[in-house]
Motif scaffolding. Structure first.
Motif, mmCIF file in Angstrom:
data_model
loop_
_atom_site.group_PDB
_atom_site.id
_atom_site.type_symbol
_atom_site.label_atom_id
_atom_site.label_comp_id
_atom_site.label_asym_id
_atom_site.label_seq_id
_atom_site.Cartn_x
_atom_site.Cartn_y
_atom_site.Cartn_z
ATOM 1 N N SER A 165 19.547 23.322 19.935
ATOM 2 C CA SER A 165 18.337 22.993 19.952
ATOM 3 C C SER A 165 17.584 22.002 21.087
ATOM 4 N N LYS A 166 16.658 21.839 21.252
ATOM 5 C CA LYS A 166 15.559 21.243 22.334
ATOM 6 C C LYS A 166 14.605 21.192 20.903
ATOM 7 N N GLU A 167 14.742 21.014 19.917
ATOM 8 C CA GLU A 167 13.553 20.825 19.447
ATOM 9 C C GLU A 167 13.553 21.034 18.356
ATOM 10 N N PHE A 168 12.731 19.716 18.003
ATOM 11 C CA PHE A 168 12.911 18.639 16.256
ATOM 12 C C PHE A 168 12.213 18.999 15.467
ATOM 13 N N LYS A 169 11.883 19.238 14.179
ATOM 14 C CA LYS A 169 10.316 19.292 13.372
ATOM 15 C C LYS A 169 9.742 17.848 14.087
ATOM 16 N N PRO A 170 8.466 17.681 13.502
ATOM 17 C CA PRO A 170 8.012 16.819 13.759
ATOM 18 C C PRO A 170 8.040 15.890 12.088
ATOM 19 N N GLY A 171 7.752 14.127 12.404
ATOM 20 C CA GLY A 171 8.706 13.889 11.610
ATOM 21 C C GLY A 171 9.459 12.713 11.477
ATOM 22 N N LYS A 172 10.233 12.973 12.320
ATOM 23 C CA LYS A 172 11.660 12.399 12.724
ATOM 24 C C LYS A 172 11.805 11.022 12.494
ATOM 25 N N LEU A 173 10.995 10.492 13.425
ATOM 26 C CA LEU A 173 10.897 9.129 14.145
ATOM 27 C C LEU A 173 9.851 8.241 13.331
ATOM 28 N N VAL A 174 10.169 7.123 13.182
ATOM 29 C CA VAL A 174 8.605 6.579 12.782
ATOM 30 C C VAL A 174 7.241 6.035 13.879
ATOM 31 N N ILE A 175 6.312 6.465 13.615
ATOM 32 C CA ILE A 175 5.679 6.767 14.606
ATOM 33 C C ILE A 175 4.421 5.665 14.018
ATOM 34 N N GLN A 210 15.903 18.820 28.912
ATOM 35 C CA GLN A 210 15.422 18.236 27.822
ATOM 36 C C GLN A 210 14.688 18.618 26.428
ATOM 37 N N THR A 211 15.072 17.703 25.646
ATOM 38 C CA THR A 211 15.437 17.625 24.071
ATOM 39 C C THR A 211 13.435 17.250 23.739
ATOM 40 N N LYS A 212 12.421 18.010 22.987
ATOM 41 C CA LYS A 212 11.615 17.632 22.377
ATOM 42 C C LYS A 212 12.178 16.950 20.879
ATOM 43 N N VAL A 213 12.225 15.914 20.643
ATOM 44 C CA VAL A 213 12.620 14.761 19.946
ATOM 45 C C VAL A 213 11.364 14.920 18.493
ATOM 46 N N ASP A 214 9.863 14.386 18.845
ATOM 47 C CA ASP A 214 9.064 14.925 17.753
ATOM 48 C C ASP A 214 7.504 15.023 18.631
ATOM 49 N N GLN A 215 6.725 14.963 17.268
ATOM 50 C CA GLN A 215 5.335 15.490 18.092
ATOM 51 C C GLN A 215 4.303 15.208 17.331
ATOM 52 N N ARG A 216 2.890 14.426 17.691
ATOM 53 C CA ARG A 216 2.220 13.922 17.214
ATOM 54 C C ARG A 216 0.959 14.619 17.162
ATOM 55 N N SER A 217 -0.215 14.369 16.162
ATOM 56 C CA SER A 217 -1.848 14.546 16.920
ATOM 57 C C SER A 217 -2.378 13.327 16.183
ATOM 58 N N PHE A 218 -3.187 12.486 17.069
ATOM 59 C CA PHE A 218 -3.744 12.071 16.626
ATOM 60 C C PHE A 218 -5.101 12.174 17.351
ATOM 61 N N SER A 219 -6.696 11.462 17.063
ATOM 62 C CA SER A 219 -7.615 10.839 17.642
ATOM 63 C C SER A 219 -7.919 9.936 17.377
ATOM 64 N N THR A 220 -9.382 9.458 18.529
ATOM 65 C CA THR A 220 -9.345 7.408 18.406
ATOM 66 C C THR A 220 -10.948 7.570 17.586
ATOM 67 N N LEU A 221 -10.833 6.687 17.687
ATOM 68 C CA LEU A 221 -12.717 6.513 16.667
ATOM 69 C C LEU A 221 -14.154 6.116 17.228
ATOM 70 N N ASP A 222 -14.452 6.678 15.912
ATOM 71 C CA ASP A 222 -15.648 7.060 17.020
ATOM 72 C C ASP A 222 -16.684 6.068 16.724
ATOM 73 N N THR A 223 -16.536 4.789 17.417
ATOM 74 C CA THR A 223 -17.031 3.419 17.016
ATOM 75 C C THR A 223 -18.349 3.277 16.963
ATOM 76 N N GLN A 224 -19.648 4.203 17.415
ATOM 77 C CA GLN A 224 -21.020 4.165 18.093
ATOM 78 C C GLN A 224 -21.353 4.383 16.160
ATOM 79 N N LYS A 225 -20.355 4.911 15.766
ATOM 80 C CA LYS A 225 -21.593 5.502 14.311
ATOM 81 C C LYS A 225 -21.777 4.209 13.538
#
Length: 464
Positions: free
Chosen positions: A42-52, A129-144
């Motif tokens: 297998s070349k891909e793990f489910k998201p959440g394996k690592l501490v991020i 290459q094995t995809k160990v983990d993946q996460r989505s993220f955003s930045t902050l709208d600090t101008q609000k």
């Protein structure tokens, strides 16, 4: 009769075999188990394996810290939803031998608020290459001019809390806040299970951080959130810890490995001598204080020191931030500032360091900013209304505790707002707004209930 009974047993056995066969066939056909070879390749793990941990973040920059196996040299790939690649600078790796884990720290810039990004972690090993983990993220709208954040402290990973840990963090995840503030006792280094109080070594602190970070769901969410954090005594390394703790340098190294990051050009600065830091955004300022590294011991004080709670340098650093503008300010401190009720076992600046408290009150009367205080530690949540004469303006101390930790009955507090108490496991959801220079705050206490334990509206206005 014997013959009939034998035929009955035989029929039962035949029926059992048929159903077992059907069951096996059903498992093989409906669950689509892969072969052992397929699993191994297998070349891909489910998201959440690592501490991020997504750490300090602005509108265009972010810090991300990854707990990785010590022998791995992962490739960190940042993409937007259109597939554009952004540079992920691996600027530091934090490790202490003989641990099997290290913390890789990456920094990403050139981002935009309101967009989703993907972090992919790839293991390049033996030509594949094995995809160990993946996460989505955003930045902050600090101008609000307002921000909605989750606020929590006291999160023991003791087995007795196992049944509530997951639903508590799921309740927070569903709130979908802009960011998270964690205000102390994020790891119970000295929880009576593994490490004796006042005897923690550097490895003890590492082990307990790794234990807790592997267990708590927030570090495994698929959609990670910016986290701003400071410590209190248990994640510092020992109960009621102070400047005399022999492993405080190691404690600083480990805490910042997980929660620290590079300074951000327009919004975040970490002071180098400890873990205290300042974040500016949403037309507000947030000061995350260190109430341990320079702390005069609570007990056996021959003479209370004038800067016994934070140390002199940090004290003046706070005042500089309060005096440089009239921007509304949040002051986050691990234990409470105001005693409310003076109890010998309860830590508070007013009780433990009365000389520093008096100086701080007088100094704040001279500053320009509307100020509100936030704390943790006491294992229940409450809001104190601070008498006007203390600071010459009306303000509050908002305490959030415990996410999941040891609970007691609490105590009476004459400064507490009526109804503003939650003795169950809870965290606070805070909507904080700069409204023409005043600070308007909505506070809700959330836990295992599907409705808040309390809701309060606060306003802090600094007299001109």
């Amino acid at each position: 009769m014997v013959y009939i009974f034998q035929r009955y047993l035989s029929n039962c056995l035949l029926i059992s075999l048929i159903f077992a066969s059907i069951g096996c066939a059903h498992l093989n056909s409906s669950n689509n188990y892969k072969t052992a070879r397929e699993y191994s390749k297998s070349k891909e793990f489910k998201p959440g394996k690592l501490v991020i941990v997504q750490g300090p973040t602005s509108s265009s920059e972010t810090n991300i810290n990854i707990l990785a196996p010590v022998l791995k040299k992962y490739l960190y790939v940042i993409k937007d939803e259109q597939g554009k690649i952004f540079d992920a600078e691996l600027y530091e790796t934090v490790h202490t031998a003989p641990l099997h884990w290290k913390v890789d720290k990456i920094f990403v810039k050139g981002l935009s608020p309101g967009k989703k990004y993907l972090l992919e972690i790839v293991d390049e090993f033996r030509g594949s290459q094995t995809k160990v983990d993946q996460r989505s993220f955003s930045t902050l709208d600090t101008q609000k001019n307002h921000v909605r954040f989750a606020y929590a402290s006291c999160m023991a990973d003791d087995y007795r809390f196992n049944d509530v840990i997951d639903p508590m963090w799921e309740q927070m995840r569903k709130q979908n806040t802009d960011m998270i503030i964690l205000n102390g006792d994020l790891v119970y280094v000295d929880s009576f299970e593994f490490v004796e109080r006042k005897k923690a070594t550097e490895l003890d602190i590492w082990f307990r951080f790794i234990d807790a970070f592997h267990r708590l769901p927030v570090y495994h969410w698929q959609d990670i959130k910016p986290i701003f954090a400071t410590w209190d005594d248990h994640d510092f390394g020992t109960n009621d810890g102070n400047r005399d703790f022999k492993e405080k340098i190691a404690a600083k190294k480990i805490f910042l490995a997980f929660f620290g990051g590079k300074n951000l050009s327009d919004s975040y600065q970490l002071e180098p001598d400890s873990i205290y830091s300042a974040f500016t955004g949403f037309k507000q300022k947030m000061l995350f204080l260190d109430n341990r590294y320079f702390r005069q011991p609570n007990k056996d004080q021959v003479t209370p020191e004038p800067y016994g709670h934070w140390g002199e340098k940090q004290h003046h650093w706070i005042l500089n931030h309060l005096n440089d503008s009239n921007t509304p300010v949040w002051i986050f401190n691990g234990n409470q500032i105001f005693s409310g009720t003076d109890l010998s076992f309860k830590e508070a600046m007013q009780t433990n360091h009365p000389e520093h408290y008096k100086i701080f009150m007088e100094d704040m009367k001279k500053t320009k900013s509307p100020i509100i205080f936030a704390s943790g530690d006491i294992h229940f949540s409450e809001i104190m209304q601070i008498p006007i004469e203390r600071l010459n303006f009306q303000t509050y101390e908002v305490t959030s505790s415990a996410m999941h930790s040891y609970a007691g009955e609490g105590w009476e507090n004459p400064l507490r707002l009526p109804g503003a108490i939650a003795k169950e496991y809870n965290f606070l959801i805070i909507d904080s707004k700069n409204d023409k220079g005043s600070l308007k705050v909505d506070v809700e206490s959330w836990g295992l209930n599907n409705k808040p334990y309390f809701k309060k509206k606060l306003e802090v206005v600094r007299p001109i």
